[in-house]
Design an enzyme around this catalytic site. Structure first.
Site, PDB file in Angstrom:
ATOM      1  N   LYS A  31       7.498   9.790  19.575  1.00 53.35           N
ATOM      2  CA  LYS A  31       7.864  10.339  20.358  1.00 53.35           C
ATOM      3  C   LYS A  31       7.647  10.449  21.904  1.00 53.35           C
ATOM      4  O   LYS A  31       7.749   9.534  23.158  1.00 53.35           O
ATOM      5  CB  LYS A  31       9.093  11.561  20.584  1.00 53.35           C
ATOM      6  CG  LYS A  31       9.998  12.021  20.967  1.00 53.35           C
ATOM      7  CD  LYS A  31      11.218  13.206  20.775  1.00 53.35           C
ATOM      8  CE  LYS A  31      11.507  13.852  22.736  1.00 53.35           C
ATOM      9  NZ  LYS A  31      11.993  14.746  21.789  1.00 53.35           N
ATOM     10  N   GLU A  74      -3.325  12.416  15.897  1.00 52.78           N
ATOM     11  CA  GLU A  74      -3.052  11.879  14.777  1.00 52.78           C
ATOM     12  C   GLU A  74      -2.430  10.248  14.912  1.00 52.78           C
ATOM     13  O   GLU A  74      -3.393   9.536  13.920  1.00 52.78           O
ATOM     14  CB  GLU A  74      -2.882  12.760  13.237  1.00 52.78           C
ATOM     15  CG  GLU A  74      -2.658  14.010  13.502  1.00 52.78           C
ATOM     16  CD  GLU A  74      -2.372  14.959  14.562  1.00 52.78           C
ATOM     17  OE1 GLU A  74      -1.592  15.346  15.591  1.00 52.78           O
ATOM     18  OE2 GLU A  74      -2.332  16.420  13.484  1.00 52.78           O
ATOM     19  N   GLY A  98      12.106  15.202  17.312  1.00 51.80           N
ATOM     20  CA  GLY A  98      11.122  14.918  16.098  1.00 51.80           C
ATOM     21  C   GLY A  98      12.045  14.840  15.500  1.00 51.80           C
ATOM     22  O   GLY A  98      12.324  13.312  14.283  1.00 51.80           O
ATOM     23  N   ARG A  99      12.726  15.822  14.976  1.00 49.99           N
ATOM     24  CA  ARG A  99      13.051  16.285  13.157  1.00 49.99           C
ATOM     25  C   ARG A  99      14.071  15.725  13.442  1.00 49.99           C
ATOM     26  O   ARG A  99      14.425  15.567  11.935  1.00 49.99           O
ATOM     27  CB  ARG A  99      12.838  17.275  12.734  1.00 49.99           C
ATOM     28  CG  ARG A  99      13.357  18.706  13.752  1.00 49.99           C
ATOM     29  CD  ARG A  99      12.382  19.905  13.617  1.00 49.99           C
ATOM     30  NE  ARG A  99      13.126  21.238  14.319  1.00 49.99           N
ATOM     31  CZ  ARG A  99      12.073  21.474  15.854  1.00 49.99           C
ATOM     32  NH1 ARG A  99      11.437  20.472  16.046  1.00 49.99           N
ATOM     33  NH2 ARG A  99      12.767  22.163  16.943  1.00 49.99           N
ATOM     34  N   GLU A 135      10.470  23.915  11.090  1.00 54.67           N
ATOM     35  CA  GLU A 135      10.459  24.013  12.766  1.00 54.67           C
ATOM     36  C   GLU A 135      10.741  24.271  13.670  1.00 54.67           C
ATOM     37  O   GLU A 135      11.139  24.648  14.983  1.00 54.67           O
ATOM     38  CB  GLU A 135       9.642  22.443  12.735  1.00 54.67           C
ATOM     39  CG  GLU A 135       9.101  22.453  14.333  1.00 54.67           C
ATOM     40  CD  GLU A 135       7.955  21.412  14.222  1.00 54.67           C
ATOM     41  OE1 GLU A 135       8.573  20.098  14.272  1.00 54.67           O
ATOM     42  OE2 GLU A 135       6.975  20.909  14.170  1.00 54.67           O
ATOM     43  N   HIS A 191       9.211  22.941 -15.481  1.00 52.65           N
ATOM     44  CA  HIS A 191       8.523  22.679 -15.955  1.00 52.65           C
ATOM     45  C   HIS A 191       7.134  23.896 -15.090  1.00 52.65           C
ATOM     46  O   HIS A 191       5.714  23.396 -15.148  1.00 52.65           O
ATOM     47  CB  HIS A 191       7.843  21.723 -16.528  1.00 52.65           C
ATOM     48  CG  HIS A 191       8.533  21.522 -17.748  1.00 52.65           C
ATOM     49  ND1 HIS A 191       8.555  21.498 -18.951  1.00 52.65           N
ATOM     50  CD2 HIS A 191       9.654  21.012 -17.267  1.00 52.65           C
ATOM     51  CE1 HIS A 191       9.786  20.856 -19.107  1.00 52.65           C
ATOM     52  NE2 HIS A 191      10.662  19.961 -18.457  1.00 52.65           N
ATOM     53  N   LYS A 229      -3.090  23.165  18.318  1.00 51.58           N
ATOM     54  CA  LYS A 229      -3.265  21.432  19.080  1.00 51.58           C
ATOM     55  C   LYS A 229      -4.307  21.562  19.997  1.00 51.58           C
ATOM     56  O   LYS A 229      -5.738  21.101  19.738  1.00 51.58           O
ATOM     57  CB  LYS A 229      -2.197  20.927  19.320  1.00 51.58           C
ATOM     58  CG  LYS A 229      -2.229  20.147  17.889  1.00 51.58           C
ATOM     59  CD  LYS A 229       0.079  19.522  19.638  1.00 51.58           C
ATOM     60  CE  LYS A 229       0.694  19.025  17.955  1.00 51.58           C
ATOM     61  NZ  LYS A 229       1.878  18.659  19.384  1.00 51.58           N
TER      62      LYS A 229
HETATM   63  O1  LIG Z   1       6.250  12.032  17.891  1.00 55.67           O
HETATM   64  P1  LIG Z   1       5.772  12.524  18.171  1.00 55.67           P
HETATM   65  O2  LIG Z   1       5.925  12.816  19.748  1.00 55.67           O
HETATM   66  O3  LIG Z   1       3.912  12.213  17.846  1.00 55.67           O
HETATM   67  O4  LIG Z   1       5.250  14.085  17.068  1.00 55.67           O
HETATM   68  C1  LIG Z   1       5.373  14.217  15.808  1.00 55.67           C
HETATM   69  C2  LIG Z   1       5.546  15.530  16.107  1.00 55.67           C
HETATM   70  O5  LIG Z   1       4.362  16.147  16.498  1.00 55.67           O
HETATM   71  C3  LIG Z   1       4.522  17.549  17.101  1.00 55.67           C
HETATM   72  O6  LIG Z   1       3.286  18.882  17.307  1.00 55.67           O
HETATM   73  C4  LIG Z   1       5.728  18.482  16.569  1.00 55.67           C
HETATM   74  O7  LIG Z   1       5.448  19.611  15.816  1.00 55.67           O
HETATM   75  C5  LIG Z   1       7.206  17.693  15.727  1.00 55.67           C
HETATM   76  O8  LIG Z   1       8.292  18.048  16.260  1.00 55.67           O
HETATM   77  C6  LIG Z   1       6.874  16.032  15.810  1.00 55.67           C
HETATM   78  O9  LIG Z   1       8.089  15.690  14.875  1.00 55.67           O
END
Ligand SMILES: O=P(O)(O)OC[C@H]1O[C@H](O)[C@H](O)[C@@H](O)[C@@H]1O
Length: 546
Positions: A206, A212, A267-268, A353, A384, A512
C-alpha cells in the site's frame, strides 16, 4: 472508571454474569429443545449456530443493549457512508466500497469513489485475462506460469489466504507463490522454483515503503536481471499493487503496470482491492467478482438486519461477553477445511491489528479488555495438539468451528469423518462428561474402588465451554466472500463497543523505528550507540558469531 464500565448496559451485564455463574449449557439445552432454532441464523449458504454459548435470551438482550448504547448502528452507517471514522489518520474506512454495487454512489470528500473502483477492477480484469489466456507473455514470448506476490501484512495475508482457500478454482497453468518474510530464505527458496522467462512478480505494498517488501522486490529484480534479461524486460515481469505512484516509479516499475487503490482501504482489509490481483489471476475475474459479491451480500445483511438477527453483531457481542465478563483472553479459529489453512493467520492480523488497542477514542487508557489473542489451526490437526487445553485447561477459550458441508475432494469417507469431528468437538466442549458418567464408564471397564476413584478426576470434562459453528455449503468464492466480510464486521462491532479506533495500527511502528536504528550496527557501519544491556549483549554475541 471509564464511561463504558460504569454505563448502564455494562453494569447490567456485570450483574447478569454473576447470575449466570453455575449455569451449565447442558441444562440450557435440556430445558429448551428449540435452543438451536432460537440461537442460529442463516444467510444464504452460510449458517451460524451460536446455541453452544453461555447465553440465554436475556444475555443476548443485554449484549445488544450494550451494542446499541455504544452506537454500533450509527458507527456502522458512518463507515458505509464514507465518513472519516479512522480518527487518528483522518481517513474513511471503505473496504465495503470495493465490493459495492458500482451503479451507486459513495462519496469521500464530496467525490464518488465508485467510478475509480470500477476502473481499477476493469484494469485488473484486462491484465488478469491476458495473463491467464497467455496473451501477456514474458520477454521471450512465453506465457506466464508463475505469479510471485511480494508483500507483507495485509499485502500478503489476504491474498495468500484467499488464494489458498480457492485452490480448486486456480488456472491449471499458473502456480502461485507468496513471499513476505525479509528472511532471505523466503525469497531464495522461491526463486529456486521458478524460471525468470515465465515469472511475473507482483510487488504489493500500500505504502510502497515497507522495508521487507522492498528488500525482497530488489532481490527479485536483481535475480531477474542477472538471468540475462534486459532492463526493458522488467515491464513484462514486474507490476505494482499500491497507492503510492511516486514510490512505484522510483523503484523502476512503469506506472502503466501499477494497479492502484486508495488510503481509505486499510491494509488488512485490502484483499478486495488491487491487492487481490494475484487472486484474480489465479481464479479469474468472474470468480473474483463472485468473491466480491459474497462480501457485498454480507455488507447488505450487516447494514439492514436488526442486531438480534445480524450475524456480525451476534459474533461481536459474544466475543465481548467472554472477553469482558468471563476473562477469556483468546479466541480460537478452527477451520475444518484444509484449503482454509491460512484463515487463522489472516484473522490474526485482521482482528489483533484492529482491536489490539489500550487507548480509547478519547485518548484515555481503557479499564477493560479489548481484542483477544487469535489462534488456530485447521481441524482435525488442532485436535491432536492444543485441544486438550480447550477441553480441560483452566481458561475459557471461545472457539469458532468453520466447515463446508461439501468437500472439493470427496474421497472415500474423509469428509463425513471430518464433519463428524466438528460436531463431536462442539458437543464435547458443551456437554462435557460428569463424574457419574466417568464412574459408570470406568466400572464397565472393570475398574473399581480406590483405583477407580484415583483415576476419575482426570477423566472428567467440565463442559460448558463455548463455541460457534459456521457451516457453509462449500468453500467457493462467494461463500468465502461472505465469511471474510462476516469477520471484518464482527471486528468492527467489537471495536465500536470497546470505543477504540480499529483502523489504525500505531503499535507496529516502534519496532520498525528501532530496527532502523540497530541495522547500521549489524552492518558494521556504526557503533551500536545507546541501548539497554540486553540489546548490547545480544549485538555483541551476534558480532562474535558473524
Ligand atoms: O502494504 P504495505 O504498505 O507494505 O504494508 C504492509 C503491512 O505493514 C504495516 O506495518 C502494517 O502493520 C500492516 O497493516 C500492513 O498491512
Amino acid at each position: 472508571m471509564s464511561d463504558l464500565t460504569r454505563s448502564p448496559a455494562w453494569t447490567a451485564l456485570d450483574a447478569h454474569r454473576k447470575a449466570m455463574d453455575g449455569v451449565h449449557m447442558r441444562d440450557l439445552f435440556a430445558a429448551d429443545p428449540k435452543r438451536f432454532d432460537s440461537f442460529s441464523l442463516r444467510l444464504g449458504d452460510l449458517l451460524l449456530d451460536y446455541s453452544k454459548n453461555r447465553v440465554t435470551a436475556e444475555t443476548l438482550g443485554l449484549l445488544f443493549d450494550l451494542a446499541r448504547q455504544q452506537g454500533v448502528e450509527t458507527w456502522r452507517d458512518r463507515m458505509f457512508a464514507g465518513e472519516p471514522i479512522n480518527g487518528t489518520e483522518h481517513r474513511a474506512v471503505l473496504h465495503t466500497a470495493l465490493r459495492a454495487d458500482l451503479a451507486g454512489s459513495i462519496e469521500v470528500d464530496g467525490q464518488n469513489v465508485l467510478p475509480e473502483v470500477a476502473a481499477s477492477l476493469k484494469h485488473m480484469r484486462e491484465f488478469s485475462d491476458a495473463v491467464r489466456d497467455g496473451s501477456w507473455t514474458g520477454h521471450t514470448g512465453k506465457p506466464i506460469t508463475d505469479i510471485i506476490n511480494i508483500g507483507i501484512g495485509g499485502s500478503d495475508l489476504g491474498p495468500v489466504m484467499v488464494s489458498e482457500a480457492l485452490v480448486p478454482y486456480h488456472h491449471p497453468r499458473i502456480r502461485m507463490h507468496f513471499v513476505s518474510n525479509v528472511d532471505g530464505t523466503h525469497i531464495a527458496e522461491t526463486l529456486k522454483r521458478i524460471d525468470p522467462e515465465t515469472s511475473l512478480f507482483l510487488i504489493a505494498s500500500k505504502t510502497f515503503t515497507t522495508q521487507e517488501t522492498l528488500t525482497n522486490a530488489n532481490t527479485a529484480r536483481r535475480w531477474f536481471l542477472h538471468s540475462g534479461a534486459p532492463e526493458a524486460a522488467i515491464a513484462k515481469h514486474f507490476a505494482a499493487l499500491s497507492t503510492n505512484a511516486t514510490e512505484v516509479s522510483k523503484f523502476g516499475i512503469d506506472t502503466a503496470n501499477m494497479f492502484g487503490f486508495w488510503d481509505w482501504v486499510g491494509g488488512r482489509y485490502s484483499v478486495w482491492s488491487a491487492i487481490g490481483l494475484p487472486v484474480m489471476i489465479a481464479i479469474g475475474a468472474d470468480a473474483f467478482e463472485r468473491f466480491l459479491a459474497g462480501g457485498r451480500a454480507m455488507d447488505a445483511h450487516f447494514r439492514s438486519a436488526p442486531l438480534e438477527q445480524n450475524l456480525p453483531a451476534v459474533l461481536g457481542v459474544l466475543g465481548v461477553w467472554y472477553g469482558n465478563f468471563w476473562d477469556a483472553q483468546t479466541h480460537a479459529v478452527l477451520p475444518y477445511d484444509q484449503y482454509l489453512h491460512r484463515l487463522p493467520a489472516y484473522l490474526q492480523q485482521a482482528d489483533m491489528e484492529s482491536n489490539g488497542k489500550s487507548v480509547d477514542r478519547q485518548g484515555h487508557r481503557v479499564d477493560y479488555q479489548t481484542g483477544p489473542v487469535i489462534f488456530g489451526e485447521p481441524g482435525t490437526n488442532g485436535q491432536h495438539s492444543f485441544y486438550q487445553l480447550i477441553h480441560q485447561g483452566t481458561k475459557v477459550i471461545p472457539c469458532d468451528f468453520i466447515a463446508p458441508v461439501e468437500s472439493h475432494n470427496p474421497v472415500d469417507d474423509h469428509h463425513p469423518i471430518l464433519l463428524s469431528n466438528v460436531l463431536a468437538q462442539t458437543e464435547a466442549l458443551m456437554v462435557g462428561k460428569t463424574p457419574d458418567q466417568v464412574r459408570a464408564e470406568l466400572t464397565k471397564s472393570g475398574l473399581s474402588g480406590a483405583a477407580l476413584e484415583a483415576l476419575l478426576p482426570f477423566k472428567v470434562f467440565e463442559g460448558n465451554r463455548p463455541s460457534n459453528t459456521i457451516l457453509v455449503r462449500e468453500i467457493d468464492p462467494y461463500t468465502l466472500g461472505l465469511l471474510v466480510a462476516l469477520y471484518e464486521h464482527k471486528i468492527f462491532v467489537q471495536g465500536t463497543i470497546w470505543n477504540v479506533y480499529s483502523f489504525d495500527q500505531w503499535g507496529v511502528e516502534l519496532g520498525k523505528q528501532l530496527a532502523k536504528a540497530i541495522q547500521p550496527a549489524l552492518l558494521g557501519e556504526k557503533a551500536p550507540g545507546a541501548h539497554d544491556s540486553s540489546t548490547l549483549g545480544l549485538l555483541a554475541a551476534i558480532r562474535d558469531w558473524s
